[in-house]
Design an enzyme around this catalytic site. Structure first.
Site, PDB file in Angstrom:
ATOM      1  N   TRP A 102       0.724  -1.067  -0.026  1.00  0.00           N
ATOM      2  CA  TRP A 102      -0.058  -0.009  -0.049  1.00  0.00           C
ATOM      3  C   TRP A 102       0.879   1.238  -0.072  1.00  0.00           C
ATOM      4  O   TRP A 102       0.616   2.344  -0.509  1.00  0.00           O
ATOM      5  CB  TRP A 102      -0.870  -0.149   1.081  1.00  0.00           C
ATOM      6  CG  TRP A 102      -1.918  -1.287   1.096  1.00  0.00           C
ATOM      7  CD1 TRP A 102      -1.847  -2.247   2.202  1.00  0.00           C
ATOM      8  CD2 TRP A 102      -2.927  -1.786  -0.049  1.00  0.00           C
ATOM      9  NE1 TRP A 102      -2.766  -3.429   1.616  1.00  0.00           N
ATOM     10  CE2 TRP A 102      -3.287  -2.906   0.208  1.00  0.00           C
ATOM     11  CE3 TRP A 102      -3.079  -1.013  -0.999  1.00  0.00           C
ATOM     12  CZ2 TRP A 102      -4.129  -3.475  -0.467  1.00  0.00           C
ATOM     13  CZ3 TRP A 102      -4.141  -1.670  -1.882  1.00  0.00           C
ATOM     14  CH2 TRP A 102      -4.449  -2.868  -1.425  1.00  0.00           C
ATOM     15  N   ASP A 169      -0.535   6.790   6.675  1.00  0.00           N
ATOM     16  CA  ASP A 169      -1.549   5.563   6.626  1.00  0.00           C
ATOM     17  C   ASP A 169      -1.610   4.568   7.761  1.00  0.00           C
ATOM     18  O   ASP A 169      -0.841   3.860   7.851  1.00  0.00           O
ATOM     19  CB  ASP A 169      -1.379   4.872   5.097  1.00  0.00           C
ATOM     20  CG  ASP A 169      -2.247   4.037   4.962  1.00  0.00           C
ATOM     21  OD1 ASP A 169      -3.372   3.984   5.744  1.00  0.00           O
ATOM     22  OD2 ASP A 169      -2.155   3.246   3.710  1.00  0.00           O
ATOM     23  N   LYS A 193     -10.742  -2.362   9.319  1.00  0.00           N
ATOM     24  CA  LYS A 193      -9.519  -2.916  10.002  1.00  0.00           C
ATOM     25  C   LYS A 193      -9.994  -2.931  11.565  1.00  0.00           C
ATOM     26  O   LYS A 193     -10.431  -3.938  12.286  1.00  0.00           O
ATOM     27  CB  LYS A 193      -8.257  -2.388   9.870  1.00  0.00           C
ATOM     28  CG  LYS A 193      -7.887  -2.319   8.526  1.00  0.00           C
ATOM     29  CD  LYS A 193      -7.617  -3.471   7.778  1.00  0.00           C
ATOM     30  CE  LYS A 193      -7.170  -3.208   6.349  1.00  0.00           C
ATOM     31  NZ  LYS A 193      -6.764  -4.452   5.621  1.00  0.00           N
TER      32      LYS A 193
END
Length: 356
Positions: A102, A169, A193
């Site tokens: 990511w 992030d 998450k």
């Protein structure tokens, strides 16, 4: 049979969040309407949005420090675009740490806006560690990092102190551990998450860093417009925001981030101790960078996989296979997972040892 959900996301959430969310689907706030059909401009939902934004700031310890919280759509992937759009100056540059899939995706998006400097990368070792000893250019418009790498099971334990904005992030470890969150100027995290169902993204911004890049920004990508509209510039993802609020309340009721961190450390210690003790298994990431959220591990002999797979499935374990980039197994132990479920997995690993 109880199912022990190790999915990397969308992932496990507290049972009371499921219960209260289900009740709201049938009747929200005794209104006779479902949370799925109420107006986002209604008094009841505006109160939800206001409370969720305020509670996010409170749990991160950022009250009174000039931060705003937003609940947006588009996932962390849209933030890969919004961050450079709002922070990278025309003719400027940004610095990125490449620590996983990511992080790499975020770099690709930033390259559309200007020079993107990769200060360090662990790609050559299949991202099994967090790069260290790097230097961030002082003339960069901002520095971007990814705190936890879900696929590879690594987590940043330290963050640089810089004189330029720091963007992070935190999609897979937000609200899981105590940090000095004031070191970050933008934190963003997909909800799916640790914070709620898929469909919304929390963005926490130090407001003073905005409006300095000289770019014309499309309205939907402009943080300042979303802040001014109090996260209501367009129709927000109503149900995911409500579920996120319930999850944030659950964290507060547990004792806040510090209390949750203690539970997360206990879970990770239990599982990693078995990975290191059991001669049939090995960890996939380097020890010092192991994630408390996503434990990645491998069998030393793949011939044992059919037996192990049968054992964990029989025990009610779900979502254990690792990402294809790593193989093996990945046990995602987000906030809502209890230590009893981790013990079930440890017992299964011990049972395999007894069969071999």
């Amino acid at each position: 049979m109880k199912i022990h959900n190790y999915s990397a996301g969308p992932s496990i959430l507290p049972q009371e969040v499921f219960k209260k969310s289900a009740e709201a689907i049938l009747d929200f706030n005794n209104s006779g309407l479902s949370i799925l059909e109420i107006s986002h401009r209604s008094k009841d939902f505006v109160a939800v949005m206001d409370e969720a934004r305020a509670l996010a700031i409170e749990l991160l310890g950022l009250e009174g420090k000039g931060y705003q919280a937003l609940f947006l759509a588009g996932g962390a992937s849209l933030e890969f675009i919004m961050a450079p759009y709002n922070l990278m100056k025309v003719g400027g540059k940004a610095a990125y740490l490449d620590s996983g899939t990511w992080a790499s995706a975020a770099i690709k998006e930033a390259q559309f806006f200007g020079e993107t400097v990769i200060v360090a990368s662990s790609k050559e070792s299949n991202y099994n560690h967090i790069p260290k000893g790097y230097t961030v250019p002082s003339d960069a418009d901002y520095f971007h990092c990814t705190s936890n790498n879900t696929i590879f099971g690594t987590q940043m334990k330290e963050f640089p102190s810089l004189d330029i904005p720091v963007v992070c992030d935190m999609s897979s470890d937000i609200f899981s551990r105590v940090l000095d969150f004031s070191k970050f100027d933008i934190i963003y995290a997909g909800a799916q998450k640790n914070m709620g169902p898929a469909g919304t993204t929390l963005v926490v911004i130090k407001e003073e860093i905005l409006g300095k890049n000289g770019r014309a920004i499309p309205s939907m990508l402009d943080y300042t417009k979303h802040i001014k509209a109090e996260s209501m510039y367009n129709t927000p993802p109503v149900f995911p925001v409500y579920a996120a609020l319930l999850t944030l309340k659950w964290i507060k009721d547990k004792g806040g981030v510090a209390a949750v961190e203690k539970l997360n450390i206990a879970k990770a210690t239990l599982l990693y101790s078995e990975i290191d003790r059991n001669p049939l298994f090995k960890g996939a990431s380097v020890v010092e960078d192991r994630s408390t959220m996503n434990a990645t591990f491998l069998l030393n002999d793949e011939e044992h996989a059919p037996i192990f797979d049968a054992l964990w499935k029989e025990a009610g374990i779900s979502g254990l296979p690792g990402h294809r980039s790593v193989g093996g197994y990945r046990a995602s132990m987000y906030n809502a997972m209890n230590i009893e479920s981790v013990q079930v997995l440890v017992d299964v690993m011990k049972a395999l040892e007894g069969k071999i």
